[in-house]
Design an enzyme around this catalytic site. Structure first.
Site, mmCIF file in Angstrom:
data_model
loop_
_atom_site.group_PDB
_atom_site.id
_atom_site.type_symbol
_atom_site.label_atom_id
_atom_site.label_comp_id
_atom_site.label_asym_id
_atom_site.label_seq_id
_atom_site.Cartn_x
_atom_site.Cartn_y
_atom_site.Cartn_z
ATOM 1 N N GLY A 12 -105.224 -38.693 -77.718
ATOM 2 C CA GLY A 12 -105.506 -40.118 -77.564
ATOM 3 C C GLY A 12 -106.107 -40.477 -76.219
ATOM 4 O O GLY A 12 -106.840 -41.463 -76.103
ATOM 5 N N ASN A 13 -105.802 -39.665 -75.166
ATOM 6 C CA ASN A 13 -106.344 -39.981 -73.850
ATOM 7 C C ASN A 13 -107.851 -39.797 -73.799
ATOM 8 O O ASN A 13 -108.509 -40.274 -72.872
ATOM 9 C CB ASN A 13 -105.683 -39.107 -72.780
ATOM 10 C CG ASN A 13 -105.959 -37.625 -72.970
ATOM 11 O OD1 ASN A 13 -105.838 -37.103 -74.085
ATOM 12 N ND2 ASN A 13 -106.291 -36.928 -71.909
ATOM 13 N N LYS A 130 -92.472 -42.060 -89.849
ATOM 14 C CA LYS A 130 -93.487 -42.153 -88.802
ATOM 15 C C LYS A 130 -93.774 -43.615 -88.494
ATOM 16 O O LYS A 130 -94.303 -44.349 -89.331
ATOM 17 C CB LYS A 130 -94.770 -41.470 -89.279
ATOM 18 C CG LYS A 130 -95.944 -41.576 -88.309
ATOM 19 C CD LYS A 130 -95.753 -40.703 -87.095
ATOM 20 C CE LYS A 130 -97.019 -40.683 -86.239
ATOM 21 N NZ LYS A 130 -96.845 -39.860 -85.027
ATOM 22 N N LYS A 213 -102.540 -35.001 -86.586
ATOM 23 C CA LYS A 213 -103.908 -34.505 -86.394
ATOM 24 C C LYS A 213 -103.924 -33.092 -85.810
ATOM 25 O O LYS A 213 -104.846 -32.319 -86.083
ATOM 26 C CB LYS A 213 -104.723 -35.477 -85.540
ATOM 27 C CG LYS A 213 -104.182 -35.765 -84.154
ATOM 28 C CD LYS A 213 -104.808 -34.916 -83.068
ATOM 29 C CE LYS A 213 -104.282 -35.321 -81.698
ATOM 30 N NZ LYS A 213 -104.664 -34.347 -80.653
ATOM 31 N N LYS A 275 -98.030 -30.463 -80.951
ATOM 32 C CA LYS A 275 -99.091 -29.661 -80.324
ATOM 33 C C LYS A 275 -98.673 -28.194 -80.228
ATOM 34 O O LYS A 275 -99.460 -27.286 -80.514
ATOM 35 C CB LYS A 275 -99.421 -30.241 -78.948
ATOM 36 C CG LYS A 275 -99.839 -31.706 -78.995
ATOM 37 C CD LYS A 275 -100.125 -32.266 -77.621
ATOM 38 C CE LYS A 275 -100.235 -33.773 -77.657
ATOM 39 N NZ LYS A 275 -101.144 -34.291 -78.689
#
Length: 314
Positions: A12-13, A130, A213, A275
Site C-alpha cells: 500500500g505504501n 476481514k 494480494k 507477506k
C-alpha cells in the site's frame, strides 16, 4: 544472481503519500516513485509482472457506496475490486511507460483486470473476518445489514463491515498474463489479490470477498514460472521481536527457519504475516527465491541477495 522473470507485489505504501493520503495526486506521485524502481529492474533485462494492493482505493469506494445508498444501490465488493484494479492499473501503466521511456527502454506496459478463482466451500465464507471500509454508528450500519452485508460491533469505535477472505486457488487470467509477458510487455495484474470468482457449473461469477494480494502474488509467480518473488512493503526486512526491545532483522533464512518463526506467532496476521506466508508458499512450492523488503530496495532484491529478508530453497 539476476532473475529471468520476477513477480513484484507492491504494498500500500507504493500507492499512497508519505502521510497515507490517497488523493489522486498523492497516489500518482507515489506510483511514479515505484515506477522508477521497477524501470531499473526492467533495465537489468528481467521480465517483470506487477501486482498491487488496493485497500485505500476500495475503502474510498465503500464510503461512496455508503453515502449514496439512499440514491443508488451499493455495488458488490467484487465490482469494487475490479474498478480499483483498473484505476490503479492504468495509472501505474502510465507512470511505468514514462519511467521506461526516460531510460531509453523500448518496452511498454499493459494492465489487465484479473480474476482469481476461489472455492465457494472455503471455510472463510462461513466466518467472514476481514474488516473493510470505515467504522459507522449502529443506526447507519443497520441499513447495510438490511442489504445482506455482515457488520460487527467493534466497541467504542462503532460497527465495521467484515467480509470473507478465501484462499486463492488459481489465477484465471494467468495464460493471458503469460502471453503479454512473452510479447515483451511489463504487466500490471491481479490487483488486490484479483477479483474473486467461483465456478458453479456455468460461467464464472464474482463473489463478495477480498483475497490477500500477497498470497495471490505467490500463486501467480508459480503459475508463470517466475524464479523470484519480491514482496515490497514499508520496512527493509522481516524482523523478530517486533514491538519489543529485542528486535532482530532477518537476512537470508531457510524455509524451515522462517516457518518455525511463523508458527511461533512472530508475525501479525494483519501485517507481516501474509507477506511471510506468501514468501514461504512460493519457495516451498518450487520457486527459487523470495525476498521481503522495502520499496526502495526492489531493484537490488531482484538482482542480488544483499538486501531484505531472502528466502531460498537451498
Amino acid at each position: 544472481m539476476t532473475s529471468r522473470r520476477a513477480v513484484i507485489a507492491l504494498g500500500g505504501n507504493a500507492m499512497t503519500g508519505p502521510d497515507g493520503s490517497a488523493t489522486p495526486a498523492a497516489q500518482r506521485a507515489a506510483l511514479a516513485v515505484a515506477a522508477a524502481a521497477i524501470a531499473e529492474v526492467v533495465a537489468a533485462g528481467v521480465e517483470v509482472v506487477l501486482t498491487h494492493g488496493n485497500g485505500p482505493q476500495v475503502g474510498n469506494l465503500l464510503v461512496k457506496n455508503e453515502m449514496a445508498a439512499a440514491v443508488v444501490p451499493p455495488v458488490p465488493l467484487d465490482w469494487c475490486v475490479a474498478q480499483t484494479q483498473a484505476t490503479v492499473g492504468f495509472t501505474l501503466a502510465d507512470e511505468l511507460d514514462a519511467a521506461l521511456a526516460a531510460r531509453g527502454l523500448d518496452r511498454r506496459t499493459a494492465a489487465l483486470v484479473t480474476r482469481t478463482l476461489v472455492d465457494p466451500a472455503d471455510p472463510h465464507f462461513l466466518a467472514p473476518s476481514k474488516p473493510v471500509g470505515r467504522y459507522l454508528p449502529a443506526e447507519e450500519a443497520a441499513r447495510f445489514l438490511a442489504l445482506g452485508q455482515r457488520w460487527e460491533d467493534r466497541g467504542a469505535r462503532g460497527w465495521r463491515r467484515v467480509v470473507a477472505s478465501p484462499e486463492p486457488r488459481s489465477v484465471v487470467d494467468a495464460p493471458a498474463i503469460a502471453a503479454l509477458v512473452a510479447a515483451g510487455f511489463v504487466v500490471v495484474c491481479a490487483g488486490g489479490g484479483g477479483v474473486p470468482v467461483v465456478e458453479g457449473g456455468g460461467p464464472l461469477s464474482g463473489v463478495e470477498a477480498v483475497i490477500d494480494k500477497d498470497l495471490t502474488a505467490a500463486l501467480l509467480a508459480r503459475e508463470l514460472g517466475a524464479d523470484t518473488l519480491v514482496v515490497a512493503t514499508d520496512v527493509p526486512n522481516v524482523v523478530l521481536g517486533w514491538g519489543t526491545d529485542a528486535v532482530r532483522p532477518l537476512g537470508r533464512v531457510t524455509p524451515a527457519e522462517l516457518r518455525g518463526h511463523a508458527d511461533a506467532g512472530e508475525f501479525g496476521s494483519g501485517s507481516m504475516g501474509p507477506k511471510v506466508e506468501a514468501a514461504l508458499r512460493f519457495v516451498e512450492g518450487g520457486g527459487d527465491r523470495a525476498v521481503v523488503t522495502s520499496l526502495e530496495n526492489i531493484a537490488d532484491a531482484v538482482t542480488g541477495d544483499a538486501v531484505g529478508t531472502v528466502l531460498t530453497a537451498a
